[in-house]
Structures are given as C-alpha cells and as structure tokens.
Write a protein that holds these residues in place. Structure first.
Motif, PDB file in Angstrom:
ATOM      1  N   LEU A  97      40.446  40.258  40.382  1.00 37.44           N
ATOM      2  CA  LEU A  97      40.189  40.870  41.697  1.00 37.44           C
ATOM      3  C   LEU A  97      40.325  42.384  41.631  1.00 37.44           C
ATOM      4  CD1 LEU A  97      41.867  38.506  44.308  1.00 37.44           C
ATOM      5  CD2 LEU A  97      39.438  39.052  44.093  1.00 37.44           C
ATOM      6  N   ASP A  98      41.338  42.864  40.930  1.00 40.58           N
ATOM      7  CA  ASP A  98      41.508  44.311  40.768  1.00 40.58           C
ATOM      8  C   ASP A  98      40.284  44.925  40.092  1.00 40.58           C
ATOM      9  OD1 ASP A  98      44.010  44.080  41.929  1.00 40.58           O
ATOM     10  OD2 ASP A  98      45.107  44.186  40.025  1.00 40.58           O
ATOM     11  N   MET A  99      39.756  44.248  39.086  1.00 44.26           N
ATOM     12  CA  MET A  99      38.583  44.762  38.386  1.00 44.26           C
ATOM     13  C   MET A  99      37.347  44.741  39.279  1.00 44.26           C
ATOM     14  SD  MET A  99      39.178  43.300  34.537  1.00 44.26           S
ATOM     15  CE  MET A  99      37.764  44.135  33.820  1.00 44.26           C
ATOM     16  N   LEU A 100      37.215  43.709  40.114  1.00 33.61           N
ATOM     17  CA  LEU A 100      36.080  43.670  41.045  1.00 33.61           C
ATOM     18  C   LEU A 100      36.111  44.866  41.990  1.00 33.61           C
ATOM     19  CD1 LEU A 100      35.605  39.935  42.122  1.00 33.61           C
ATOM     20  CD2 LEU A 100      34.109  41.335  40.703  1.00 33.61           C
ATOM     21  N   HIS A 101      37.314  45.272  42.382  1.00 29.50           N
ATOM     22  CA  HIS A 101      37.449  46.422  43.273  1.00 29.50           C
ATOM     23  C   HIS A 101      37.227  47.750  42.557  1.00 29.50           C
ATOM     24  CE1 HIS A 101      39.575  43.569  46.028  1.00 29.50           C
ATOM     25  NE2 HIS A 101      38.789  44.211  46.855  1.00 29.50           N
ATOM     26  N   SER A 102      37.561  47.810  41.266  1.00 33.08           N
ATOM     27  CA  SER A 102      37.482  49.096  40.560  1.00 33.08           C
ATOM     28  C   SER A 102      36.172  49.304  39.805  1.00 33.08           C
ATOM     29  CB  SER A 102      38.658  49.244  39.580  1.00 33.08           C
ATOM     30  OG  SER A 102      38.574  48.270  38.557  1.00 33.08           O
ATOM     31  N   GLU A 103      35.510  48.242  39.410  1.00 27.32           N
ATOM     32  CA  GLU A 103      34.253  48.351  38.663  1.00 27.32           C
ATOM     33  C   GLU A 103      33.065  48.293  39.621  1.00 27.32           C
ATOM     34  OE1 GLU A 103      33.357  48.602  35.313  1.00 27.32           O
ATOM     35  OE2 GLU A 103      35.458  49.003  34.890  1.00 27.32           O
ATOM     36  N   GLU A 104      32.023  49.006  39.261  1.00 25.70           N
ATOM     37  CA  GLU A 104      30.811  48.986  40.084  1.00 25.70           C
ATOM     38  C   GLU A 104      29.777  48.057  39.468  1.00 25.70           C
ATOM     39  OE1 GLU A 104      29.265  52.852  40.841  1.00 25.70           O
ATOM     40  OE2 GLU A 104      31.197  53.634  41.482  1.00 25.70           O
ATOM     41  N   HIS A 105      28.970  47.475  40.312  1.00 27.50           N
ATOM     42  CA  HIS A 105      27.785  46.714  39.912  1.00 27.50           C
ATOM     43  C   HIS A 105      28.079  45.518  39.016  1.00 27.50           C
ATOM     44  CE1 HIS A 105      25.730  50.054  41.712  1.00 27.50           C
ATOM     45  NE2 HIS A 105      26.240  50.884  40.826  1.00 27.50           N
TER      46      HIS A 105
END
Length: 182
Positions: A97-105
């Motif tokens: 979830l943290d990566m979904l928020h921090s990474e784009e596209h």
C-alpha cells in the motif's frame, strides 16, 4: 542441542514436453538462513532507512507491483513477467500500500493472500477504501482450491484470481487482459 529443521519447498513451472507439464521442485534446509535473516532484520531496524524501491525488468514497460511474502515466489513471478513489465516488489500488504501511494503509474498489482503484517484481504479492504487507488486492478494469487476464497477476493475488489503453482502462459494472458482494460 536438538534443533528442529526448517524446510522450504519451491515449485517452478519449467515447460511442456509430450503434452505434459514439467515442474521443478526444490527442497532446502533453511534453518541457518532463518537465523541469518533474523539477525539481518535486527540490524535493519538499527541502521539507516533503505533506498527507495527500484523497478526490475523492462524499464520502459508498464509497472506491476508484486505483493508476496515468499521471496522465491516473487523471483518466479519476476522471471515470468520481466520481459513485458517493469516489476516492483513488496513483502507484505502494508509495504505494498505504501508503494502504491509513492509510485506513479502502477498498471496492476499481483497479490498473495496469506502474508505477515498485512494479509491480502486487509490490503484489498484498504485499497478499495482509497479513491486514489480504486482504478488499479488486482490479480490475486493463491494456493487455495476453495471457490470461497476466490469469490471473497472478487467481492472485495479483486479483478481476477490465479491459482498457484502458476502456469506462466495463463498468468501472462490474465495480467495482459487486466492491464489492457485499465
């Protein structure tokens, strides 16, 4: 000193021969590895924060996030998908979830259900509650033979379901369809 051994079993689809599917099964004694990993985790908590995750595989392709606690399964998935996708990895739902928020596209998520810290069900629940993440399709990966597990994840917002061990061709086709529709 009597020490209980820990075994890890890895199964990898190797291909077809004479209308038969070939799998490779590896059995490893990971007793010492578990002790080493425990020591490394302790060290990580005292050391500086890690660098941001780096995508692996095809750098110019669409990003796929693999949320899976088993490193061997992540490696198998990376091998199957890295020619067509840029791969990001998370060892549990919270990091995912943290990566979904921090990474784009991020084009899609491949999600294991049974994981420590935050399992796949909790991940789906939290992702569905976040309007900024709802459009990202999730392909659930599970060893469960139960239709209940599949139906539950679909009700919770998963876009598809693939059973382990993976048939690489089926996995790629299913993921390609999800990413194409998105």
């Amino acid at each position: 000193m009597d020490r209980t051994k820990s075994l890890m079993v890895s199964v990898c689809y190797m291909g077809r021969k004479d209308n038969r599917k070939l799998f490779l099964a590896l059995f490893r004694d990971i007793s010492l590895l578990k002790l080493t990993l425990s020591a490394e985790r302790i060290q990580e908590t005292v050391s500086a924060p890690a660098a941001p995750p780096r995508a692996l595989g095809c750098g110019s392709c669409r990003k796929v996030l693999i949320v899976e606690d088993n490193q061997v399964n992540r490696l198998v998935l990376r091998k199957i998908l890295s020619q067509d996708y840029s791969i990001l990895e998370a060892p549990n739902g919270k990091v995912g979830l943290d990566m979904l928020h921090s990474e784009e596209h991020i084009a899609a998520v491949l999600l294991d259900i049974i994981m420590p810290i935050m399992d796949g069900y909790e991940f789906l629940r939290k992702k569905t509650q976040d309007p900024s993440l709802r459009g990202i399709p999730v392909l659930v990966l599970s060893q469960s033979e139960s239709r209940d597990s599949e139906e539950k994840t679909i009700r919770m917002g998963a876009s598809g379901f693939v059973r382990k061990p993976y048939d690489p061709e089926n996995l790629r086709k299913t993921l390609d369809a999800l990413v194409k529709d998105n």
